[in-house]
Design a protein around this motif. Structure first.
Motif, PDB file in Angstrom:
ATOM      1  N   SER A 289       0.832  -1.202   0.000  1.00 25.10           N
ATOM      2  CA  SER A 289       0.000   0.000   0.000  1.00 25.10           C
ATOM      3  C   SER A 289       0.869   1.255   0.000  1.00 25.10           C
ATOM      4  O   SER A 289       0.578   2.233  -0.707  1.00 25.10           O
ATOM      5  CB  SER A 289      -0.948  -0.002   1.196  1.00 25.10           C
ATOM      6  OG  SER A 289      -0.225  -0.116   2.407  1.00 25.10           O
ATOM      7  N   GLY A 290       1.958   1.238   0.774  1.00 27.59           N
ATOM      8  CA  GLY A 290       2.859   2.387   0.782  1.00 27.59           C
ATOM      9  C   GLY A 290       3.561   2.598  -0.542  1.00 27.59           C
ATOM     10  O   GLY A 290       3.705   3.730  -1.021  1.00 27.59           O
ATOM     11  N   SER A 293       1.153   3.941  -3.121  1.00 23.26           N
ATOM     12  CA  SER A 293       0.851   5.339  -2.850  1.00 23.26           C
ATOM     13  C   SER A 293       1.976   6.257  -3.308  1.00 23.26           C
ATOM     14  O   SER A 293       1.737   7.293  -3.939  1.00 23.26           O
ATOM     15  CB  SER A 293       0.595   5.528  -1.347  1.00 23.26           C
ATOM     16  OG  SER A 293       0.388   6.879  -1.034  1.00 23.26           O
ATOM     17  N   PHE A 297       0.483   7.119  -6.798  1.00 27.64           N
ATOM     18  CA  PHE A 297      -0.465   8.141  -6.390  1.00 27.64           C
ATOM     19  C   PHE A 297       0.213   9.486  -6.110  1.00 27.64           C
ATOM     20  O   PHE A 297      -0.221  10.531  -6.596  1.00 27.64           O
ATOM     21  CB  PHE A 297      -1.218   7.640  -5.148  1.00 27.64           C
ATOM     22  CG  PHE A 297      -2.315   8.551  -4.682  1.00 27.64           C
ATOM     23  CD1 PHE A 297      -3.298   8.981  -5.551  1.00 27.64           C
ATOM     24  CD2 PHE A 297      -2.381   8.977  -3.356  1.00 27.64           C
ATOM     25  CE1 PHE A 297      -4.321   9.823  -5.123  1.00 27.64           C
ATOM     26  CE2 PHE A 297      -3.384   9.806  -2.914  1.00 27.64           C
ATOM     27  CZ  PHE A 297      -4.355  10.232  -3.804  1.00 27.64           C
ATOM     28  N   ILE A 339      -4.708  -0.104   5.394  1.00 29.33           N
ATOM     29  CA  ILE A 339      -5.234   0.837   4.405  1.00 29.33           C
ATOM     30  C   ILE A 339      -4.783   2.263   4.712  1.00 29.33           C
ATOM     31  O   ILE A 339      -4.594   3.085   3.810  1.00 29.33           O
ATOM     32  CB  ILE A 339      -6.779   0.749   4.347  1.00 29.33           C
ATOM     33  CG1 ILE A 339      -7.339   1.579   3.184  1.00 29.33           C
ATOM     34  CG2 ILE A 339      -7.390   1.205   5.655  1.00 29.33           C
ATOM     35  CD1 ILE A 339      -6.933   1.092   1.830  1.00 29.33           C
ATOM     36  N   SER A 341      -1.933   3.210   5.693  1.00 31.41           N
ATOM     37  CA  SER A 341      -0.547   3.470   5.289  1.00 31.41           C
ATOM     38  C   SER A 341      -0.488   4.141   3.922  1.00 31.41           C
ATOM     39  O   SER A 341       0.530   4.752   3.573  1.00 31.41           O
ATOM     40  CB  SER A 341       0.263   2.169   5.271  1.00 31.41           C
ATOM     41  OG  SER A 341      -0.240   1.274   4.302  1.00 31.41           O
ATOM     42  N   VAL A 342      -1.573   4.043   3.134  1.00 34.50           N
ATOM     43  CA  VAL A 342      -1.640   4.768   1.857  1.00 34.50           C
ATOM     44  C   VAL A 342      -1.439   6.266   2.087  1.00 34.50           C
ATOM     45  O   VAL A 342      -0.823   6.958   1.268  1.00 34.50           O
ATOM     46  CB  VAL A 342      -2.999   4.505   1.172  1.00 34.50           C
ATOM     47  CG1 VAL A 342      -3.167   5.399  -0.055  1.00 34.50           C
ATOM     48  CG2 VAL A 342      -3.122   3.037   0.776  1.00 34.50           C
TER      49      VAL A 342
END
Length: 443
Positions: A289-290, A293, A297, A339, A341-342
């Protein structure tokens, strides 16, 4: 293109070094428990040992981070990267050989000593290297990519740990750490904001001693003069309101992160009987997730959203994560909390970018080292506060039945950082102003 190629070599070196460091994390709790309290799921001695080690490492890095950053402004980023990358090989090599109680304590002592130099210094120097080679308007995105590379190493390291035996985990760690040091020395080019400021390099070939025929070489300053004084650090913090606000955010956020490091794995082991494989699975989710991101992202969002706002969003994610851990009622809850950690991964690159824009180009190493030193100070205080609380609330002597109370305290610390972050206002970066002032003086 030349600058981009150098950043690629930096990214590879950071990836390999981070991989070697993080691959051992899922296994080290079980190794510690087996060496100190075999056959137990809750062990106060193991918690105190880990907390004490974290505090001592923090104490050492408070001194070493500003020193390393300052020295890198003089001798170059590559020369200073060599030291932590080489020292980080030693602890893993010890446990790669044996994990008996005596070898564990040898690892414990040497890990404590070497981490005083290694802990955080590679990231500190990598951020300074990026600041040397990337324009101010692009730094937030590139800092995000660098953090994403770290997250990718986190994923790969924990994924490897999930399928490797404990012995093989430490062997791979030592081998990859050696590979990282060799790759960095061969491929990475030296970086300095102003090559004229470079004194005689720390690592040099013998023929350099006579390369200038009768010319006066710059005199190497005494190392003691490279250790920033308290007055110098205070002056740096007062040089910009934004810089001092960022330092406060760094301190309280690191106080929270240090609390997680000191308590999370022991909490999960005592509460839900987690072992190496469950730790690895949880860390894989955190890393994926990190990484998504920061690599996908953040480069899209950073040019469109002010980094001060992204910093606040990241801290909100940290608050939510800590509060959810505090009331975790089932083993799946820690997995669900990943979640957040995003958003949490926004904090480090945004903070570093804000700092880099408040300091001149010839002081990037000093500034990043100062922030790393403040983070290290928080890492001294954090285990001294959170380790006793963790041991107390996981024991039968807890004043009330609330095993997750530690995470409520962590969330409160992150909340202080959040309220400080919303006070940060975007101001024009001063590095370009300093550069133009320096040029006019030299003219």
């Amino acid at each position: 293109m030349e600058k981009f190629r150098e950043l690629i070599h930096l990214f590879v070196a950071v990836f390999l070094s981070t991989f070697a460091t993080l691959i051992v994390i899922p296994a080290i709790t079980d190794v510690t428990m087996m060496a100190v309290c075999p056959g137990q799921d809750e062990c106060s001695l193991a918690i105190y040992l880990s907390g004490f080690q974290q505090a001592i490492i923090g104490l050492g890095t408070v001194v070493m981070m500003p020193l390393i950053g300052n020295l890198s402004d003089q001798y170059g980023r590559k020369a200073l990267l060599t030291l932590p990358m080489t020292l980080s090989i030693i602890p893993s090599a010890i446990l790669a050989y044996s994990r008996t109680t005596s070898f564990f304590y040898a690892y414990y002592v040497l890990r404590t000593l070497t981490a005083m130099i290694c802990e955080g210094s590679i990231n500190c120097l990598a951020f300074a290297y990026v600041a040397d080679n990337v324009l101010e308007r692009e730094r937030t995105s590139v800092f995000g990519i660098l953090s994403g590379i770290t997250a990718a190493a986190f994923v790969c390291g924990t994924l490897a740990a999930r399928f490797l035996s404990t012995a093989m985990t430490f062997q791979v760690s030592a081998l990859v750490a050696m590979l990282a040091a060799v790759y960095m020395r061969i491929f990475l080019q030296e970086s300095l904001p102003n090559s004229e400021n470079l004194v005689q390099p720390i690592l040099k070939s013998g023929q350099d001693d006579h390369s200038q025929d009768g010319g006066d070489l710059p005199r190497k300053p005494m190392v003691s003069k490279k250790i920033p004084s308290v007055q110098a650090i205070t002056s740096l913090l007062r040089s910009s309101v934004t810089f001092s606000q960022a330092a406060i955010v760094a301190f309280f956020n690191s106080l929270s992160f240090g609390g997680l490091q000191a308590s999370l794995m022991y909490y999960l082991k005592a509460r839900f009987h987690f072992s190496k494989n469950q730790y690895a699975e949880l860390m894989i989710l955190l890393g994926v997730s990190g990484m998504a991101s920061q690599l996908l992202f953040m480069p899209f969002v950073a040019p469109r959203v002010a980094e001060e706002k992204l910093l606040a969003i990241g801290l909100l994610g940290g608050i939510a994560n800590a509060l959810l851990y505090s009331v975790a009622w089932s083993p799946w809850v820690p997995y669900a909390s990943t979640i957040f950690s995003v958003f949490e991964v926004f904090v480090a690159p945004c903070l570093r970018s804000i700092v880099s824009k408040q300091i001149g180009p010839n002081e990037q190493g000093k500034a990043q080292g100062c922030i790393s030193g403040i983070i290290s100070l928080a890492n001294i205080i954090s285990p001294l506060v959170y380790s006793p609380l963790t041991a107390l609330f996981l024991s039968e002597d807890a004043p009330f039945n609330f095993p997750g109370f530690i995470f409520l305290c962590i969330g409160f610390s992150t909340m202080i950082a959040f309220f400080q972050s919303i006070l940060i206002r975007a101001v024009p970066p001063i590095s370009s102003h300093k550069s133009s002032s320096s040029s006019s003086i030299l003219a």
